[in-house]
Design a protein around this motif. Structure first.
Motif, PDB file in Angstrom:
ATOM      1  N   LEU A 145      54.368  38.067  39.729  1.00 19.92           N
ATOM      2  CA  LEU A 145      53.603  37.050  40.447  1.00 19.92           C
ATOM      3  C   LEU A 145      52.119  37.426  40.503  1.00 19.92           C
ATOM      4  O   LEU A 145      51.737  38.560  40.206  1.00 19.92           O
ATOM      5  CB  LEU A 145      54.173  36.865  41.858  1.00 19.92           C
ATOM      6  N   ALA A 146      51.291  36.455  40.890  1.00 18.25           N
ATOM      7  CA  ALA A 146      49.837  36.649  40.885  1.00 18.25           C
ATOM      8  C   ALA A 146      49.227  36.138  42.182  1.00 18.25           C
ATOM      9  O   ALA A 146      49.822  35.313  42.888  1.00 18.25           O
ATOM     10  CB  ALA A 146      49.213  35.917  39.693  1.00 18.25           C
ATOM     11  N   THR A 147      48.044  36.639  42.492  1.00 15.74           N
ATOM     12  CA  THR A 147      47.289  36.172  43.659  1.00 15.74           C
ATOM     13  C   THR A 147      45.876  35.780  43.229  1.00 15.74           C
ATOM     14  O   THR A 147      45.429  36.106  42.132  1.00 15.74           O
ATOM     15  CB  THR A 147      47.171  37.250  44.751  1.00 15.74           C
ATOM     16  N   MET A 148      45.195  35.112  44.123  1.00 19.07           N
ATOM     17  CA  MET A 148      43.802  34.748  43.946  1.00 19.07           C
ATOM     18  C   MET A 148      43.032  35.328  45.137  1.00 19.07           C
ATOM     19  O   MET A 148      43.166  34.850  46.263  1.00 19.07           O
ATOM     20  CB  MET A 148      43.654  33.221  43.879  1.00 19.07           C
ATOM     21  N   CYS A 149      42.248  36.362  44.905  1.00 17.98           N
ATOM     22  CA  CYS A 149      41.578  37.091  45.991  1.00 17.98           C
ATOM     23  C   CYS A 149      40.100  36.712  46.041  1.00 17.98           C
ATOM     24  O   CYS A 149      39.256  37.340  45.388  1.00 17.98           O
ATOM     25  CB  CYS A 149      41.734  38.602  45.795  1.00 17.98           C
ATOM     26  N   LEU A 150      39.786  35.695  46.833  1.00 19.52           N
ATOM     27  CA  LEU A 150      38.412  35.238  46.990  1.00 19.52           C
ATOM     28  C   LEU A 150      37.849  35.610  48.355  1.00 19.52           C
ATOM     29  O   LEU A 150      36.795  36.217  48.464  1.00 19.52           O
ATOM     30  CB  LEU A 150      38.324  33.709  46.843  1.00 19.52           C
ATOM     31  N   THR A 151      38.542  35.207  49.407  1.00 17.22           N
ATOM     32  CA  THR A 151      37.974  35.140  50.749  1.00 17.22           C
ATOM     33  C   THR A 151      37.761  36.510  51.373  1.00 17.22           C
ATOM     34  O   THR A 151      38.620  37.391  51.289  1.00 17.22           O
ATOM     35  CB  THR A 151      38.893  34.297  51.652  1.00 17.22           C
ATOM     36  N   GLU A 152      36.616  36.662  52.034  1.00 16.15           N
ATOM     37  CA  GLU A 152      36.329  37.846  52.838  1.00 16.15           C
ATOM     38  C   GLU A 152      35.986  37.394  54.252  1.00 16.15           C
ATOM     39  O   GLU A 152      35.513  36.268  54.456  1.00 16.15           O
ATOM     40  CB  GLU A 152      35.190  38.652  52.205  1.00 16.15           C
ATOM     41  N   ALA A 153      36.221  38.270  55.220  1.00 14.90           N
ATOM     42  CA  ALA A 153      36.138  37.870  56.621  1.00 14.90           C
ATOM     43  C   ALA A 153      34.779  37.293  56.999  1.00 14.90           C
ATOM     44  O   ALA A 153      34.682  36.345  57.772  1.00 14.90           O
ATOM     45  CB  ALA A 153      36.471  39.063  57.512  1.00 14.90           C
ATOM     46  N   HIS A 154      33.706  37.860  56.460  1.00 14.11           N
ATOM     47  CA  HIS A 154      32.366  37.420  56.827  1.00 14.11           C
ATOM     48  C   HIS A 154      31.910  36.216  56.014  1.00 14.11           C
ATOM     49  O   HIS A 154      30.923  35.568  56.351  1.00 14.11           O
ATOM     50  CB  HIS A 154      31.361  38.556  56.586  1.00 14.11           C
ATOM     51  N   ALA A 155      32.611  35.902  54.912  1.00 20.27           N
ATOM     52  CA  ALA A 155      32.114  34.909  53.966  1.00 20.27           C
ATOM     53  C   ALA A 155      32.815  33.555  54.090  1.00 20.27           C
ATOM     54  O   ALA A 155      32.162  32.522  54.020  1.00 20.27           O
ATOM     55  CB  ALA A 155      32.265  35.444  52.542  1.00 20.27           C
ATOM     56  N   GLY A 156      34.129  33.548  54.263  1.00 21.29           N
ATOM     57  CA  GLY A 156      34.840  32.271  54.306  1.00 21.29           C
ATOM     58  C   GLY A 156      34.667  31.514  53.000  1.00 21.29           C
ATOM     59  O   GLY A 156      34.899  32.038  51.917  1.00 21.29           O
ATOM     60  N   VAL A 198      40.648  39.200  41.373  1.00 20.44           N
ATOM     61  CA  VAL A 198      39.741  39.556  42.472  1.00 20.44           C
ATOM     62  C   VAL A 198      38.307  39.182  42.119  1.00 20.44           C
ATOM     63  O   VAL A 198      37.788  39.600  41.070  1.00 20.44           O
ATOM     64  CB  VAL A 198      39.831  41.068  42.778  1.00 20.44           C
ATOM     65  N   LEU A 199      37.672  38.436  42.998  1.00 15.88           N
ATOM     66  CA  LEU A 199      36.263  38.074  42.823  1.00 15.88           C
ATOM     67  C   LEU A 199      35.397  39.163  43.445  1.00 15.88           C
ATOM     68  O   LEU A 199      35.590  39.536  44.612  1.00 15.88           O
ATOM     69  CB  LEU A 199      35.995  36.737  43.499  1.00 15.88           C
ATOM     70  N   GLY A 200      34.483  39.722  42.658  1.00  8.47           N
ATOM     71  CA  GLY A 200      33.623  40.800  43.145  1.00  8.47           C
ATOM     72  C   GLY A 200      32.272  40.790  42.451  1.00  8.47           C
ATOM     73  O   GLY A 200      31.937  39.868  41.707  1.00  8.47           O
ATOM     74  N   ARG A 201      31.519  41.852  42.677  1.00  8.23           N
ATOM     75  CA  ARG A 201      30.131  41.891  42.221  1.00  8.23           C
ATOM     76  C   ARG A 201      29.840  43.240  41.579  1.00  8.23           C
ATOM     77  O   ARG A 201      30.193  44.290  42.123  1.00  8.23           O
ATOM     78  CB  ARG A 201      29.214  41.671  43.428  1.00  8.23           C
ATOM     79  N   LEU A 202      29.202  43.214  40.409  1.00  6.84           N
ATOM     80  CA  LEU A 202      28.747  44.458  39.779  1.00  6.84           C
ATOM     81  C   LEU A 202      27.489  44.967  40.490  1.00  6.84           C
ATOM     82  O   LEU A 202      26.773  44.179  41.120  1.00  6.84           O
ATOM     83  CB  LEU A 202      28.457  44.218  38.300  1.00  6.84           C
ATOM     84  N   PRO A 203      27.198  46.282  40.401  1.00  4.75           N
ATOM     85  CA  PRO A 203      26.072  46.845  41.155  1.00  4.75           C
ATOM     86  C   PRO A 203      24.719  46.187  40.865  1.00  4.75           C
ATOM     87  O   PRO A 203      23.878  46.061  41.752  1.00  4.75           O
ATOM     88  CB  PRO A 203      26.060  48.316  40.726  1.00  4.75           C
TER      89      PRO A 203
END
Length: 565
Positions: A145-156, A198-203
């Motif tokens: 199975l798979a997930t979609m990891c976007l939301t963070e507590a401060h961002a919504g 997972v949605l994230g950011r490079l340095p």
């Protein structure tokens, strides 16, 4: 089949040439049997028992794991995936019908495989050959199975504020660090592995959404070791107790880039758009489940005598014949039937957009999906909750009691208005990004296509064309007004989406009425005529009200509006 003539549409696509009416009916018949036997009986168990979190692991309710194993091993998870990826190669429209059945039967359980097809499309179109070789078939089959990891507590919903980081490693992988919330199925015991997107950011990425990248982060690494992915807790929720909603922590977890660096949203929205039509059909399925319970109850419950003359042979004190109850039931039936036509048509357009040989026809299909998907997601999930509540009303006090099951549907349905982009975001997306962005050109082309086969001499068709004229006029006014009032579209976006939703309902029922007039539908005409009348009396008049609201806001657009001066 009669309204949309799906077999004929699919016959134009070589990959579905063998998918005739008999095959479609056979597949859906078997799907119905499987859902009724394996999934529906677990609905109340999932709600009452819920998921259990202990020491970072999640145990799903009794029966959920074995049902899921049966589901993917029987090939249902791979129904519309490509044969070269281990899928069944069937049309997307059949997959969407299957998931409507699943959502109606057991929304909590269905959350588990609900993101599989979006993850499959995302990886298929944006993943490297190495990632596809390692993961695509496992996701297509549903074995993992798979997930979609976007939301963070401060961002919504403000994805530009995402803080999760990806640090490049010497071996070409990335170390992913950050915390995500509201992750459906982030941890569970249904499958041996879970693939997190997972949605994230490079340095060195710029601030804002354009700096985001997408990473594939498995729970279990290729060498069999456990990745540094942890579930910190599961949420205690209003509904969907059978689905674990997780807080997920990544501590330099090993992941791999999906697509290009800094273009994560492009890859992620392949997944999100697929999910939004699925959520719209959740609305149809849940509302239909509530209606079926209410309709059955109304035909058994006897109260005071109904008013007025009667030609029916039914008892005069049966609540099914009371006007107040008929209005509720027929109105919800109108939304279900019309919504189903629209959602299935959209699924067919998805098949056309992916497989039609003609580029112009593909572009037309993409325009339909782009404009209609946010409307269906918002309007059908809203109707599932409010219409489900109306169905609960049919039970009176019994509806508020757990044993009848309708209160669970209302609780479970509420989240569909929030996830996969809140309904307010759907409305803003429609008006700002799909309509005003090109001064209404795409919308006008869509409306022209919608009217192509309509006849003003037909009452139902004439109503659609009247709505098209009204929507076109108000769109032109909004295009002009938005050029000097930045806030205006945001004030009226919800009303504008409702206008489009009501127009589409009128169009869907015009198509249904055409089949009824032809006599080719057969069966019980009253089954269709009563919701058709309810649509005219209790649903479509809202179009004029929403037009009035927007015109009122347009007239006041030069005046400041808000709580604060």
């Amino acid at each position: 089949m009669e309204v949309l003539r799906a077999p004929g549409v699919l016959a134009q696509l070589p990959c579905f040439a063998e998918c005739d009416d008999d095959l479609m009916q056979q597949i859906l018949g078997e799907a119905g049997k499987f859902v009724a036997a394996e999934i529906a009986p677990l609905n109340r168990v999932g709600d009452e028992e819920g998921c259990v979190f202990q020491a970072g692991e999640v145990r799903t309710p009794a029966g959920f794991k074995s049902a899921y194993q049966s589901f993917w091993q029987a090939g249902w998870a791979s129904l519309s995936c490509a044969p070269e990826d281990g899928g069944q190669g069937q049309p997307e429209v059949l997959n969407q019908v299957l998931y409507e059945m699943l959502s109606a039967a057991n929304h909590g359980w269905t959350m588990a495989p609900g993101l599989l097809h979006g993850a499959y499309e995302c990886l298929k179109h944006h993943g490297s050959e190495a990632l596809k070789l390692r993961y695509l078939e496992k996701i297509a089959s549903g074995e993992w199975l798979a997930t979609m990891c976007l939301t963070e507590a401060h961002a919504g919903s403000d994805l530009g504020q995402v803080r999760t980081r990806g640090i490049a490693q010497p071996d070409g992988s990335y170390g992913i660090s950050g915390t995500k919330i509201f992750i459906s199925g982030g941890e569970h015991d249904l499958t041996a592995n879970i693939i997190h997107l997972v949605l994230g950011r490079l340095p060195d990425a710029p601030a804002g959404p354009k700096g985001l990248s997408l990473f594939l982060v498995p729970k279990v690494l290729p060498d069999g070791g456990r990745n540094a992915v942890y579930c910190d807790r599961i949420e205690e929720k209003m509904g969907l107790h059978g689905s674990p909603t997780c807080v997920m922590r990544f501590e330099s977890a090993t992941g791999w880039l999906v697509g290009e660096a800094g273009r994560g949203l492009n890859a992620m929205f392949v997944m999100m758009n697929a999910a939004r039509l699925h959520v719209g059909l959740q609305g149809v399925g849940l509302l239909d489940a509530a209606w079926q319970k209410a309709d059955a109850y109304s035909k058994e419950r006897r109260q005071m005598r109904a008013p007025g003359p009667r030609a029916s042979t039914e008892p005069a004190d049966l609540i099914a014949i009371h006007p107040a109850m008929r209005r509720i039931l027929d109105t919800q039936r109108a939304w279900i039937d019309g919504g189903r036509v629209l959602a299935y048509r959209t699924a067919l357009e998805l098949d056309i957009a992916r497989h039609h040989a003609n580029a112009e026809r593909r572009a037309q299909a993409e325009r339909w999906c782009s404009l209609v998907t946010p409307v269906l997601k918002a309007s059908l999930t809203q109707q599932a909750f409010y219409g489900g509540s109306e169905c609960l009303q049919v039970f009176g006090g019994h509806g508020y009691v757990r044993e009848w099951g309708v209160e669970q549907i209302v609780r479970d349905a509420r989240v569909a208005m929030i996830y996969e982009g809140t309904n307010e975001i759907q409305a803003i997306d429609l008006l700002m990004r799909k309509v005003l962005v090109d001064n209404g050109a795409a919308l006008y082309a869509f409306l022209s296509e919608l009217c192509g086969a309509l006849d003003r001499n037909c009452e139902a068709d004439a109503k659609v064309m009247q709505f098209v004229d009204g929507l076109s006029e108000i769109t032109a006014s909004l295009v002009l007004a938005a050029s000097h009032s930045v806030e205006l579209p945001y004030w009226v976006a919800d009303d504008y989406l409702r206008l489009v939703a009501l127009l589409l309902q009128a169009w869907a029922w015009a198509k249904i009425d055409t089949v009824l007039r032809s006599g080719s539908a057969g069966g019980n005409i009253a089954r269709w005529s009563t919701p058709s009348q309810a649509l005219q009396h209790w649903v479509l008049p809202e179009f004029g009200m929403r037009l009035g609201i927007i015109k009122s806001r347009l007239a006041a657009s030069a005046e400041p509006v808000g709580i604060y001066p």
